[in-house]
Design an enzyme around this catalytic site. Structure first.
Site, PDB file in Angstrom:
ATOM      1  CD  GLU A  16      -2.749  -0.992   2.458  1.00 24.97           C
ATOM      2  OE1 GLU A  16      -2.732  -0.143   3.524  1.00 24.97           O
ATOM      3  OE2 GLU A  16      -3.654  -1.979   2.459  1.00 24.97           O
ATOM      4  CB  CYS A  55       7.916  -4.673   8.379  1.00 21.79           C
ATOM      5  SG  CYS A  55       9.226  -3.920   9.339  1.00 21.79           S
ATOM      6  CB  CYS A  82       6.459  -1.805  15.818  1.00 21.46           C
ATOM      7  SG  CYS A  82       7.889  -1.338  14.999  1.00 21.46           S
ATOM      8  CB  CYS A 142       3.069  -1.511  13.169  1.00 27.42           C
ATOM      9  SG  CYS A 142       3.130  -1.474  11.440  1.00 27.42           S
ATOM     10  CB  SER A 155       9.974   4.889  15.032  1.00 28.70           C
ATOM     11  OG  SER A 155       9.596   5.399  13.626  1.00 28.70           O
ATOM     12  CB  SER A 202      10.391   6.845   8.817  1.00 23.27           C
ATOM     13  OG  SER A 202       9.892   6.602  10.470  1.00 23.27           O
ATOM     14  N   GLY A 214       7.234  -1.217   6.006  1.00 27.60           N
ATOM     15  CA  GLY A 214       8.909  -1.672   5.750  1.00 27.60           C
ATOM     16  C   GLY A 214       9.765  -0.954   6.820  1.00 27.60           C
ATOM     17  CD  GLU A 215      14.078   0.434   9.461  1.00 30.93           C
ATOM     18  OE1 GLU A 215      13.253   1.046  10.353  1.00 30.93           O
ATOM     19  OE2 GLU A 215      14.755   1.490   8.953  1.00 30.93           O
ATOM     20  CB  CYS A 226       1.389   6.796  11.519  1.00 33.26           C
ATOM     21  SG  CYS A 226       2.827   6.175  11.871  1.00 33.26           S
ATOM     22  CB  CYS A 261       2.965   7.929   2.965  1.00 36.47           C
ATOM     23  SG  CYS A 261       3.531   6.806   4.183  1.00 36.47           S
TER      24      CYS A 261
HETATM   25  S1  SF4 Z   1       5.928   0.417  12.220  1.00 37.64           S
HETATM   26 FE1  SF4 Z   1       7.206   0.556  10.665  1.00 37.64          FE
HETATM   27  S2  SF4 Z   1       9.048  -0.781  11.505  1.00 37.64           S
HETATM   28 FE2  SF4 Z   1       7.522  -1.110  12.969  1.00 37.64          FE
HETATM   29  S3  SF4 Z   1       6.415  -3.091  11.902  1.00 37.64           S
HETATM   30 FE3  SF4 Z   1       5.384  -1.130  11.089  1.00 37.64          FE
HETATM   31  S4  SF4 Z   1       6.191  -1.048   9.232  1.00 37.64           S
HETATM   32 FE4  SF4 Z   1       7.800  -2.038  10.538  1.00 37.64          FE
END
Ligand code: SF4
Length: 338
Positions: free
Chosen positions: A86, A106, A110, A113, A212, A189, A157-158, A329, A99
């Site tokens: 997305e 990922c 987290c 998320c 973050s 980010s 993703g990171e 977010c 974005c």
């Molecule tokens: S907040 Fe970002 S880094 Fe953390 S699990 Fe979600 S997508 Fe991955």
């Protein structure tokens, strides 16, 4: 993407025996006018349009669904291998911001998320990330939205776990002959991968680094962001200080306020202590409800912000858009929810 890099540009010119200026015209249609159909390129001969349409695609990926609401648009994009991600267009008064996702899924896990529990499927190439940007620009143009002027790498993703592709993408996003988006209009980010932050610093890019943080101490951070066990806060803050020293760019610390978890006065004091003396901005974020996640949005936002300000920290509250369509977010995932 069509003529994405110099090597491919030259190969197409050679294969079609085209002068460079002619191919540059095609590239201008694609990357400046965001035209996705070779037949709309009105300054090309009909013969050349036929050849281009029979041999090439503008993008290899496709928008397979779109959802609008709340000043934002969420696009579901599918790549040729079937992977879906997305991406979100956020509308502001004078421009739009894209974005973008950098991975399919990922690995960071987290707990707040929507993507976290899904795990990592694969990383995206620089070109695949660029195709997301192109789809956003194209969608904005076709639907008369404000043009895309900003990029935030805050989707799925990171980004720093896909370092080389992300850095490659930033170069292409910035390239005048492609998207031409200024580095200062790009924000990356990260959860705080220390060695990659230090590596990125050495490139001396003009982008904004957003880390973050979401907790003022390691114990709490380890609970809500399991990956942080590897990266103590003191090391992250030291790496960010180095980043600012080398690039001259102030780092932003993102702090998601979770009711009763990290939003108390004691947390604000601890955060102020951690960041005392740092040249930084703290961006407070209100939590967006995610199905299957038990956290709740904080009701303590104003007093948390005041406490940070009293301690001398620059603290702003990020305007959250996209909640209506699960595009805010932490709400993105690998496909639209059923
Ligand atoms: S907040 Fe970002 S880094 Fe953390 S699990 Fe979600 S997508 Fe991955």
């Amino acid at each position: 993407m069509f003529a994405y890099d110099t090597r491919r540009f030259q190969k197409i010119a050679t294969d079609l025996d085209l002068p460079a200026f002619r191919l540059a015209q095609v590239r201008h249609w694609i990357y400046k006018s965001f035209t996705g159909d070779f037949y709309e390129m009105s300054n090309l001969s009909s013969g050349l349009r036929d050849i281009l349409a029979s041999k090439y695609y503008v993008t290899n990926s496709h928008v397979v669904a779109a959802k609008t609401g709340d000043g934002s648009v969420k696009l579901l994009i599918q790549y040729p291998d079937g992977a879906k991600i997305e991406t979100v267009i956020m509308g502001y008064r004078d421009w739009s911001s894209a974005c973008l996702s950098t991975q399919v899924g990922c690995a960071m896990g987290c707990t707040f998320c929507a993507t976290g529990p899904m795990g990592l499927e694969r990383s995206l190439t620089s070109e695949e990330i660029a195709e997301q940007l192109w789809h956003c620009c194209h969608y904005a143009k076709v639907n008369s939205l404000k043009p895309i002027r900003n990029i935030v790498l805050m989707g799925i993703g990171e980004p720093l776990a896909n370092y080389h592709n992300v850095v490659g993408f930033i170069g292409k996003a910035n390239a005048p002959e492609l998207f031409g988006i200024g580095q200062r209009r790009i924000t990356l980010s990260t959860v705080g991968l220390v060695s990659q932050i230090l590596e990125l610093a050495q490139l001396k890019l003009g982008i904004t680094l957003a880390v973050s943080l979401h907790a003022p101490n390691d114990k709490l951070r380890n609970q809500i962001m399991p990956i942080s066990c590897k990266y103590p806060l003191q090391e992250i803050v030291a790496a960010c200080r180095k980043y600012t020293e080398v690039t001259g760019r102030r780092v932003t610390y993102e702090y998601l306020l979770l009711e009763g978890i990290n939003d108390q006065g004691s947390h604000a004091s601890e955060l102020a202590g951690l960041l005392r003396g740092e040249n930084c901005l703290v961006n407070l974020i209100t939590f967006n409800q995610v199905p299957g996640v038990s956290f709740r949005p904080s009701t303590n936002v104003g007093s948390f912000q005041r406490r940070l300000a009293q301690a001398g920290l620059n603290a702003t509250l990020r305007r959250s858009i996209g909640q209506e369509i699960d595009a805010a977010c932490g709400q993105l995932r690998k496909g639209f929810p059923e």
